[in-house]
Structure formats: structure tokens, C-alpha cells
Design an enzyme around this catalytic site. Sequence first.
Site, PDB file in Angstrom:
ATOM      1  CE  LYS A 213      -3.523  -2.781   0.935  1.00  0.00           C
ATOM      2  NZ  LYS A 213      -4.781  -3.154  -0.132  1.00  0.00           N
TER       3      LYS A 213
HETATM    4  C1  LIG Z   1      -5.567  -4.030   0.813  1.00  0.00           C
HETATM    5  C2  LIG Z   1      -6.935  -4.065   0.766  1.00  0.00           C
HETATM    6  C3  LIG Z   1      -7.753  -4.220   1.690  1.00  0.00           C
HETATM    7  C4  LIG Z   1      -7.420  -4.811   3.130  1.00  0.00           C
HETATM    8  O1  LIG Z   1      -6.335  -5.602   3.028  1.00  0.00           O
HETATM    9  P1  LIG Z   1      -5.592  -6.198   4.243  1.00  0.00           P
HETATM   10  O2  LIG Z   1      -4.559  -7.182   3.698  1.00  0.00           O
HETATM   11  O3  LIG Z   1      -6.721  -6.990   5.153  1.00  0.00           O
HETATM   12  O4  LIG Z   1      -4.977  -4.873   4.924  1.00  0.00           O
HETATM   13  C5  LIG Z   1      -9.193  -4.059   1.705  1.00  0.00           C
HETATM   14  N1  LIG Z   1      -9.861  -3.874   0.413  1.00  0.00           N
HETATM   15  C6  LIG Z   1      -8.805  -3.614  -0.709  1.00  0.00           C
HETATM   16  C7  LIG Z   1      -9.561  -2.972  -1.974  1.00  0.00           C
HETATM   17  C8  LIG Z   1      -7.701  -3.790  -0.569  1.00  0.00           C
HETATM   18  O5  LIG Z   1      -6.803  -3.363  -1.770  1.00  0.00           O
END
Ligand SMILES: *Cc1c(COP(=O)(O)O)cnc(C)c1O
Length: 375
Positions: free
Chosen positions: A184
Site C-alpha cells: 500500500k
Molecule cells: C488491501 C486491501 C484491503 C485490506 O487488506 P488487508 O490485507 O486486510 O489489510 C481491503 N480492500 C482493498 C480494496 C484492498 O486493496
Amino acid sequence: MNSPKIPLSSPDVTEAEIEAVAATLRSPQLSLGPRLAEFETAFTLLTGVEHAVAVSSGTAGLHLAMLALEIGAGDEVIVPSFTFIAAANAIRYVGATPVFADIDSVTLNLSPAAVERAINSRTRAIVAVHTFGIPANMPALVALAGRHHLALIEDACEALGATIDSQPIGSFGDIAVFAFYPNKQITTGEGGMIVTRDAGLASHMRSLRNQGRAPTDSWLQHTEIGYNYRLSEIGCTLGIGQMRRLPAILDRREEIAHIYRQHLSAERRLILPIDEMPGCCISWFVYVVRLADKFTAADRELVIRELEQAAIGCGRYFAPIHLQPAYADVPVAADLPVTESVALRTIALPFFNRINDSQIVTVCDALKLAVRRIS
Ligand SMILES: *Cc1c(COP(=O)(O)O)cnc(C)c1O
């Protein structure tokens, strides 16, 4: 296969952040300490939303959002199929039914018209995902949710720092969730953040993340069944350091997207992501191109194989959720032609803060060579 020379993504952690994490590790408090409050405050400041609740992942945050909104069996929640599976899974964790609505072919976000068609007497909420960091059409979705008395949840996990008419993503819905997995915009290793204006929802989610302990409960008192969805002081310390650099991170990511466009815009076999939306600021999460409409999934496999042979990491973002084996038992209420067509032809290219300009050119050259070979 060997790990690619240019990976799809790579975290960006500074020596100063490593030092800060080490200092936390030398402190007596590794959970529920001062860094938690500080990290949460960074999000109330960024979004202008009063309450922030740090959690162990974005998925945990989405789960708590469903619980706090008392969504459960018999309820339907509208969500895109062209996205990461977490939001749909959170709907299923609470026994509710995800109802998939199709997307807009340009923004790749929920089509408000498709959402409206999916609303019925069982609908309780809409999950607006800002896919790839591109803001969803929040003015339309806020109006729809208001007109039909539905809760609106923003899955902002890919869109930290994006805005619509200077209003931060995360401040449109009843609840919004961010995430900090290593690919992210910012990372805490694993982690997430919930924001809401509603003090009652915030307090309930704080309790649920901490084994159902109400604010007045002691360590061994549990008002309700909760979870351990806490984010450690270690993660919060890293998050604080990363949030300080957020403006620079977002600037660099925008520059990377710009360089990709410069080198790829003449290639008619490719459709590039939208990069100018009136009034909006995109927070670049990944750079996802797609093959022009005449190409097939087999063509994409050939291109991906060529890129992999050139040691370039790439991804097929996203495989539609409604086509996953785990969702075979969930009926699909409406056709999803845009989702199914787009998903066959997308290719996510390497995208991370520290990718350098010559690596971007290497990716673009390899991609152009590969797409010329399929036509
Ligand atoms: C990364 C992401 C999440 C959450 O991911 P985690 O790995 O649980 O932190 C949720 N929704 C979207 C669209 C994502 O890209």
C-alpha cells in the site's frame, strides 16, 4: 521462478523509521500505548473525521464496520466484484449477502446506476471501493445511500490521501477503512485504520477490536464477544513515520504514473488508467493498464509471460470475486459485463515509491515489445 529484477511492489521503510521502531521495542509498552493514539490522530487530521480506530488489518476494519452497523443474516450489501476480496468477505463474516454491482469502464469503480438497480428491500449498505486509488463517485453514492436510507462504507484501502473537490477520501461514508499491507501507499507490515464521525460506532469498534471490552471494562471483563484486532505499538510507530512522509510519497507516486503515461500513451493496443478527473486527486496505488477490447485473456497471458521472462513483476488485478470458487454459492443477481470484460485484460505494472525512472522505461519498453507481438 527467480524473483523479478523489477518487482511488482516493494516497501519503502527509512532508517529513521527503523530507529523509531527499535526505540519502541526498547520501551515497556508494546501494545495499547502512546503510539496507538498518535497514529490514530494522524488519521483524524488527514481525513478531518473525528474518530480513528487502528486495527490489525484492513480486512479486520471492514469486519468491524459490518458488526458496528449491525449488518447480519438476511441483509444485502452492495459491493463491486472487480476488487480485492476483503470487503465481500467481511459481508459474509457477519452472515449477510454480498450483491455485486457492475463498474464504470473508465474509473473501474462502482457504477451508481448499477448500484441503484441492485437496491431492494433487503439492502442495508453500499461498500464504495476506491479501486487502484481512483476516487469512486461519492457524490452520487452519498445521494443514493441517503435516498434509500442505506449505510455507506468506504473501502479506502487503496486510496490513502485521495480527494474529491478537496474533501478527503474516507470522509464521505458512515465508516471508512484504510490498510497498510506492504504494497500500500504506506505500510505497518500488517495494519488498518477505521475512521467515523459517529462516536457511538467508534466506541463500539474500539471495544470489538479489544475482545469486547467496553470502555469501563477491566482486562478480564467482556461486555460482548469481541476480537483481537489490535495493532501493536511496533506497527503504529512505523505508521507514524510513514504518515509524516505521506505528501512526498504521494507526489512521487503521481510522478511515476506520469512517467508511465508518457512512455505508453502512443501505444494504441493499451488502455491506460484514467489520470485526470475534474476536481479529484488520485492517490496512485498501482498502475494497471489493460489490453484494448479486441484482445483476449490468452493474449494477456502471452504478454505477462514475456514480462516475466524479462524479470518484470506484474499482476492480473483483479480476478472478479463472483467467479472465485469461494463464491460459487453466492447467486449473482445481475450481469456484470464490464467487470468480466475488463478483468480479462488488465495487467498491473511495477509500482512502488523507490522504482527509478530507468526501471520504468525498462518496463515500458518490454511491455511495448510484448503487445506488438500479439497483434
Ligand atoms: C488491501 C486491501 C484491503 C485490506 O487488506 P488487508 O490485507 O486486510 O489489510 C481491503 N480492500 C482493498 C480494496 C484492498 O486493496
